[in-house]
Design an enzyme around this catalytic site. Structure first.
Site, PDB file in Angstrom:
ATOM      1  N   ASP A 204       0.826  -1.232   0.134  1.00  0.00           N
ATOM      2  CA  ASP A 204      -0.116   0.141   0.167  1.00  0.00           C
ATOM      3  C   ASP A 204       1.014   1.217  -0.154  1.00  0.00           C
ATOM      4  OD1 ASP A 204      -2.521   1.233   0.046  1.00  0.00           O
ATOM      5  OD2 ASP A 204      -2.364   1.754   2.034  1.00  0.00           O
ATOM      6  N   SER A 228      -7.042   5.402  -0.106  1.00  0.00           N
ATOM      7  CA  SER A 228      -7.340   3.778  -0.857  1.00  0.00           C
ATOM      8  C   SER A 228      -8.697   3.684  -0.702  1.00  0.00           C
ATOM      9  CB  SER A 228      -6.354   2.772  -0.309  1.00  0.00           C
ATOM     10  OG  SER A 228      -5.195   3.033  -0.330  1.00  0.00           O
ATOM     11  N   GLN A 278      -4.683  -0.872  -7.550  1.00  0.00           N
ATOM     12  CA  GLN A 278      -5.452   0.010  -6.548  1.00  0.00           C
ATOM     13  C   GLN A 278      -5.957   1.089  -7.277  1.00  0.00           C
ATOM     14  OE1 GLN A 278      -3.646   2.670  -3.381  1.00  0.00           O
ATOM     15  NE2 GLN A 278      -3.757   0.474  -2.196  1.00  0.00           N
TER      16      GLN A 278
END
Length: 288
Positions: A204, A228, A278
């Site tokens: 991430d 996110s 993502q």
């Protein structure tokens, strides 16, 4: 062992509460919300604890629904959807204050031989040819913005060596791609599941930032609200998260206040070990 790695392994070591129910905690470092990679890693730990040891995660798909509160524990509820002959499927919901903050589906598979191919690793400088975090801090932190300085001054479990530092110090529009070497800052236990969960945690980092490059912004900018929205990951080949891995990221599109990002993780031998995608919120603030 590095204190930050100790802390990371502690937060990934979930407390079992009941059958299919686990409790995770967050490090108390003054963040206003839980780091997304922590929730991904803890959810993967929860799912893995319900799967037999000869099956390893090959893919996960998660959605962030609410910001996590670092001051209270996170409850992870696992749904054992399927145990097949070769594949096992799990669904995990992370809960705080009685509401879901994250959901994830993960698929596990027995080890199998099969056809192989992969894209080539980008030709970039090796990590030993780049400045270490200690050297970067000594050279650049004094002139960095306060929020960037606070981020880099913390002891962290993941070391990053960016190939290019331009976007940290400039508002110049840049191509929507970046390359960063990453690794755990100390030796991890010889347990492949721990290495997968640590890499899920690290995946991430830097990814959402890539979609901001063409706009001369970074996640540290007070001109943009970033978060996110979802996260997917595929594990292709065995690896160690405490060895250097090249995180090669690109962003094919941004629109509708969202940016799409893709990442490929290569080991030092050029083997593609994992891939990520993502989509993140990229909302310009009317007032900084």
């Amino acid at each position: 062992m590095n204190t930050a790695i100790d802390t990371l392994l502690e937060i990934l070591d979930l407390e079992p509460l009941e059958h299919n129910l686990f409790r995770g905690r967050s490090p108390q470092v003054g963040w206003q919300r839980v780091f997304g990679g922590q929730v991904i890693g803890q959810a993967l730990v929860a799912a893995s604890r319900t799967v037999v040891e000869d099956r390893h995660v090959h893919s996960l798909h998660g959605y962030f629904m609410r910001p996590g509160d670092p001051s209270v524990p996170i409850i992870y509820e696992v749904d054992r959807i399927r145990d097949g002959g070769s594949f096992t499927t799990r669904r995990v919901v992370a809960i705080q204050h009685g509401q879901a903050i994250f959901s994830m589906s993960a698929s596990f598979q027995v080890m199998e031989e099969g056809m192989e191919h992969q894209v080539e690793m980008p030709d970039v400088p090796k990590p030993e040819d780049l400045p270490s975090e200690r050297e970067l801090k000594a050279k650049f932190l004094e002139m960095a913005p306060e929020n960037v300085r606070r981020y880099w001054e913390r002891e962290r479990p993941i070391e990053m060596r960016p190939v290019d530092l331009t976007h940290y110090f400039s508002d110049k529009p840049l191509p929507p791609m970046q390359h960063v070497w990453v690794r755990a800052t100390d030796t991890l236990p010889d347990d492949s599941r721990i290495h997968q969960c640590v890499l899920a945690y690290a995946s991430d980092m830097t990814l959402l930032d890539t979609a901001l490059h063409p706009h001369g912004l970074s996640v540290f900018s007070d001109r943009v609200q970033c978060a996110s929205l979802d996260h997917a990951m595929w594990f292709h080949r065995p690896f160690r998260a405490d060895d250097w891995l090249l995180y090669s990221c690109d962003s094919p599109s941004s629109s509708g206040a969202r940016g799409l990002n893709r990442g490929s993780l290569f080991d030092l031998d050029g083997r593609l070990v994992a891939s990520t995608t993502q989509e993140g919120l990229m909302r310009l603030r009317t007032k900084p």
